[in-house]
Write a protein that holds these residues in place. Structure first.
Motif, PDB file in Angstrom:
ATOM      1  N   PHE A   9     100.333  75.761 -38.490  1.00  0.00           N
ATOM      2  CA  PHE A   9     101.607  75.066 -38.314  1.00  0.00           C
ATOM      3  C   PHE A   9     101.771  74.784 -36.822  1.00  0.00           C
ATOM      4  O   PHE A   9     100.963  74.051 -36.266  1.00  0.00           O
ATOM      5  N   GLU A  10     102.789  75.391 -36.165  1.00  0.00           N
ATOM      6  CA  GLU A  10     102.889  75.193 -34.715  1.00  0.00           C
ATOM      7  C   GLU A  10     101.708  75.848 -34.018  1.00  0.00           C
ATOM      8  O   GLU A  10     101.295  75.443 -32.954  1.00  0.00           O
ATOM      9  N   LEU A  68      90.979  72.732 -41.240  1.00  0.00           N
ATOM     10  CA  LEU A  68      92.350  72.818 -41.759  1.00  0.00           C
ATOM     11  C   LEU A  68      93.284  72.111 -40.776  1.00  0.00           C
ATOM     12  O   LEU A  68      93.511  72.593 -39.660  1.00  0.00           O
ATOM     13  N   ALA A  69      93.814  70.966 -41.180  1.00  0.00           N
ATOM     14  CA  ALA A  69      94.685  70.191 -40.283  1.00  0.00           C
ATOM     15  C   ALA A  69      96.124  70.692 -40.328  1.00  0.00           C
ATOM     16  O   ALA A  69      96.825  70.679 -39.328  1.00  0.00           O
ATOM     17  N   ARG A  70      96.567  71.111 -41.513  1.00  0.00           N
ATOM     18  CA  ARG A  70      97.917  71.678 -41.620  1.00  0.00           C
ATOM     19  C   ARG A  70      98.024  72.445 -42.929  1.00  0.00           C
ATOM     20  O   ARG A  70      97.217  72.260 -43.837  1.00  0.00           O
ATOM     21  N   ALA A  96     107.336  66.888 -37.960  1.00  0.00           N
ATOM     22  CA  ALA A  96     106.455  66.255 -36.965  1.00  0.00           C
ATOM     23  C   ALA A  96     105.010  66.284 -37.443  1.00  0.00           C
ATOM     24  O   ALA A  96     104.292  65.270 -37.358  1.00  0.00           O
ATOM     25  N   GLN A  97     104.604  67.418 -37.974  1.00  0.00           N
ATOM     26  CA  GLN A  97     103.213  67.510 -38.433  1.00  0.00           C
ATOM     27  C   GLN A  97     102.966  66.607 -39.632  1.00  0.00           C
ATOM     28  O   GLN A  97     101.963  65.915 -39.704  1.00  0.00           O
ATOM     29  N   ALA A  98     103.902  66.623 -40.572  1.00  0.00           N
ATOM     30  CA  ALA A  98     103.693  65.844 -41.792  1.00  0.00           C
ATOM     31  C   ALA A  98     103.689  64.345 -41.506  1.00  0.00           C
ATOM     32  O   ALA A  98     102.960  63.592 -42.142  1.00  0.00           O
ATOM     33  N   ARG A  99     104.515  63.935 -40.557  1.00  0.00           N
ATOM     34  CA  ARG A  99     104.618  62.500 -40.281  1.00  0.00           C
ATOM     35  C   ARG A  99     103.732  62.062 -39.127  1.00  0.00           C
ATOM     36  O   ARG A  99     103.754  60.891 -38.739  1.00  0.00           O
ATOM     37  N   GLN A 122     109.466  70.899 -36.644  1.00  0.00           N
ATOM     38  CA  GLN A 122     108.025  71.040 -36.412  1.00  0.00           C
ATOM     39  C   GLN A 122     107.245  70.577 -37.632  1.00  0.00           C
ATOM     40  O   GLN A 122     106.233  69.877 -37.526  1.00  0.00           O
ATOM     41  N   ARG A 123     107.739  70.985 -38.800  1.00  0.00           N
ATOM     42  CA  ARG A 123     107.001  70.622 -40.011  1.00  0.00           C
ATOM     43  C   ARG A 123     107.076  69.112 -40.251  1.00  0.00           C
ATOM     44  O   ARG A 123     106.106  68.484 -40.678  1.00  0.00           O
TER      45      ARG A 123
END
Lengths: 521, 176
Positions: free
Chosen positions: A293-294, A254-256, B140-143, B137-138
């Motif tokens: 997530f974080e 699971l990456a995100r 950053a993760q998505a991009r 944060q979201r």
């Protein structure tokens, strides 16, 4: 403070990234430095203007600013007021103030360029609790920052980050043996299958091969993977499972995003493993939710899961009804789950009102005239006249038991408190209402009532059981109060907590807490 | 408030000050959703109390005073919403808003054009932040970006927009 540092603080402020020391630093600058105040006002005003310009049309109907609704209400009120005035010019109706304290005309401000903005009256006296102390320490002198020159010519628009290059053209796939590990049972919205050859839109019924991944887009996109042993994994919106393997056991990377899994009992030595960049959850048979997530949050509904933090290889066992978080600075030790669908035992859903962000996702708040807070508990200030409803976004079917703590800080004069079930398909309603004198259980046209034994401020627990046979029962603090019946047809209900107030006693509040929906036999 | 003239006058004043009041509430409460909620209360009270308003003083100052009272009420009703600024700084900010409102209003008007001048990637980043309401944060993760990179990119975009709206205002002042 340098202009660069001020700019950092302002950006952190508007992005909700300002920690406590940053807040204190910014507060000191705003206290002592007029230029900092001007920069702050410009930044905040631009942030608000961007919210207006780009903000979503409907986040939640009720927690969203609706200027034209207000203007419409004002215009309508103007017509009503004007009519009333014309009809009874000599004796305009006196109206109770909608606020706790009157707001009078402002004191005359001194002439510009320093027009003071004074509150029209002293701060109102505390109603129920003392005002929290400001978190800002005593001011310290801060040297004024150098004045930044204003640019006259428009600068080049920034390009924060180039898009990743498009994937190369997909070559014809080589003929090779494909090991199917799962099937996409259902897809909704934007769902893609990720393979070495590239990314393709996925469809229900499609096979997921070993090494492939699945992603879901935003909105309400979702996908359900089913494994040959009937284990199911539901991918929530915005989720990326980079890889699914099935060698000795099963493994999902699971990456995100987040998923909910129902894992049937796995063969000895062949667990199902959910891996993220922070942790690994080793599952032998359970229902769990995993979010990346974080950090990575694991919630276990049933059974046990071995959860290992990758940074230090520390492992804990998370039991049903517990959660653990693997993230920098977070305590890995399992804690009891107190909200959401992963609470222990027969609980289908629980709400402890401790996480406002999560509450916004799971509930819809509507209110007119009443001030509502959803922090710590659902608190409705009945000082004004109006109505507040908090409706769960989920759908629930009988047989269920719904319980909630209900507290009144004053006698319920002019106040109605209710727990209501409304069918999604029909207009069927089950009302549990309480006013100053009586409890009411209303189903369609049938109304059963009972006198409330206590009239004063109190806290009590309401429990409503909707049986599979159509039986409906209200219990107060575990004591049966009212019974009735509804048609025993299968219905999906949504559940609402409601408070309506008109001329309630001053400083009266209604509070709901510890909401719980349970499955019953 | 009894006359059509009063109603028209209220709407004229209200529409003029509402961006500043909303922005001021956001400054005090930090949370946009809370600020929107309080603003709805403030709007209705402004309307109901418009008869008390003394037109010899600025309407904006009167509105700020009512807004501050309602922020205090909001904090009492939501005890975990602590004030992050001392009362005297909240008042100083109100003064600053009133002082530079003549500068802020044209900036708000110019903002749409300035957003359109942004590159596609910058607009997408703004969309994630303001339209989809994603956290940094979201994003950053998505991009696939670091949090710091998102922070800096949004900072650059805001700087650009601030410079752009400021220069548009100056151009308008020059052409006036």
């Amino acid at each position: 403070m340098t202009p660069e540092r001020l700019q950092e603080l302002l950006n952190a402020f508007v992005d909700d990234q300002l920690d406590a020391p940053g807040q204190r630093e910014l507060a000191r600058a705003l206290e002592s430095d007029e230029e900092a105040r001007r920069a702050f006002v410009r930044a905040a005003d631009q942030h608000q203007a961007l919210r207006d310009l780009l903000g979503p049309a409907t986040i939640q109907e009720t927690r969203r600013w609706k200027p034209w609704a207000i203007l419409g209400a004002i215009a309508a009120a103007a017509v009503i007021t004007l009519s009333a005035w014309l009809l009874r010019p000599a004796t305009p109706p006196s109206k109770e103030s909608p606020v706790a304290t009157p707001e009078r005309k402002p004191a005359p401000p001194p002439p510009r360029p320093q027009p003071p903005v004074r509150p029209p009256e002293p701060a109102p006296a505390p109603v129920t609790r003392p005002e929290p102390a400001p978190i800002v320490p005593p001011p310290r002198p801060v040297p004024p920052p150098p004045r930044a020159p204003e640019k006259a010519s428009p600068p080049v628009p920034p390009e924060p980050r180039p898009e990743p290059p498009p994937p190369p053209p997909t070559p014809a796939p080589p003929k090779e043996t494909v090991i199917a590990v799962a099937t996409l049972e259902s897809v909704r919205g934007e769902v893609a299958l990720l393979a070495a050859a590239g990314r393709k839109a996925a469809a229900a019924g499609q096979i997921v091969a070993a090494g492939q991944g699945v992603s879901t887009g935003g909105g309400d996109s979702a996908a359900v993977l089913v494994f040959p042993d009937a284990s199911r994994v539901e991918l929530r919106p915005g989720t990326l499972v980079e890889e699914i393997l099935a060698a000795a056991g099963k493994r999902l990377l699971l990456a995100r995003g987040s998923l909910v899994a129902d894992v049937v009992k796995q063969p000895p030595g062949q667990p199902m493993v959910f891996a993220t960049r922070h942790a690994e959850a080793v599952v032998l048979g359970t229902r769990l939710a995993l979010g990346c997530f974080e950090g990575t949050k694991l919630e276990v509904k049933e059974g046990q899961v071995r959860f290992t933090r990758l940074s230090d290889k520390r492992a804990v066992t998370v039991d049903g009804g517990e959660y653990s978080i693997a993230a920098k600075g977070a305590d890995l030790n399992p804690k009891r789950t107190t909200r959401g669908p992963m609470m222990a035992g027969t609980a289908i859903w629980g709400e402890d009102f401790q996480e406002p962000d999560e509450i916004e996702k799971d509930w819809s708040l509507k209110r007119t005239g009443l001030v509502v807070a959803t922090r710590g508990q659902l608190d409705i200030d009945c000082s004004g006249d109006g109505e507040a409803t908090l409706s769960h976004r989920g759908r629930f079917t009988a047989p269920i038991r719904v319980s909630v703590d209900v507290e009144f800080t004053q006698r319920l004069k002019g106040t109605l408190v209710a727990l209501r079930f409304q069918s999604w398909r029909t207009t069927e309603l089950v009302h549990i209402d309480l006013d100053e004198e009586r409890y009411y259980l209303r189903i369609g046209d049938q109304n059963t009532t009972m006198e409330a034994p206590r009239r004063n401020a109190r806290r009590e627990r309401w429990t409503v059981e909707l049986g599979a046979d159509g039986g409906v029962q209200l219990l107060i603090d575990g004591k049966p109060m009212l019974k009735s019946r509804r048609p025993a047809t299968p219905e999906e209900f949504h559940i609402t907590l409601l408070t309506r107030a008109k001329d309630a006693l001053p400083a009266s509040h209604v509070r709901f807490d510890n909401f719980l929906i349970e499955r019953v036999k | 408030m009894g006359t059509t003239e009063d109603r028209s006058e209220f709407l004229r004043l209200f529409l003029k000050v509402q961006p500043a009041v909303r922005s001021y509430l956001l400054s005090l409460l930090r949370n946009g959703v809370d600020a929107d909620d309080v603003f709805q209360e403030v709007s209705l009270v402004l309307w109901e109390r418009f008869g008390d308003y003394d037109a010899s003083f600025p309407f904006l100052n009167w509105a700020f005073g009512i807004a501050r009272n309602h922020v205090a009420r909001w904090r009492r009703s939501a005890p975990r919403t602590r004030a992050w600024l001392p009362p005297e700084v909240e008042e100083k900010l109100a003064v600053t808003y009133a002082e530079i409102e003549d500068e802020l209003a044209p900036r708000r008007t110019a903002l749409r054009n300035c957003v359109e001048k942004l590159g596609a990637h910058a607009r997408e980043l703004l969309s994630l932040r303001y339209e989809k309401l994603w956290s940094l944060q979201r994003i950053a993760q998505a991009r696939g970006m670091s949090l710091n990179a998102v922070n800096k990119a949004l900072g650059k975009i805001r700087k650009f927009l601030s410079d752009c709206t400021g220069s548009t205002r100056l151009e308008e002042m020059g052409s006036a």
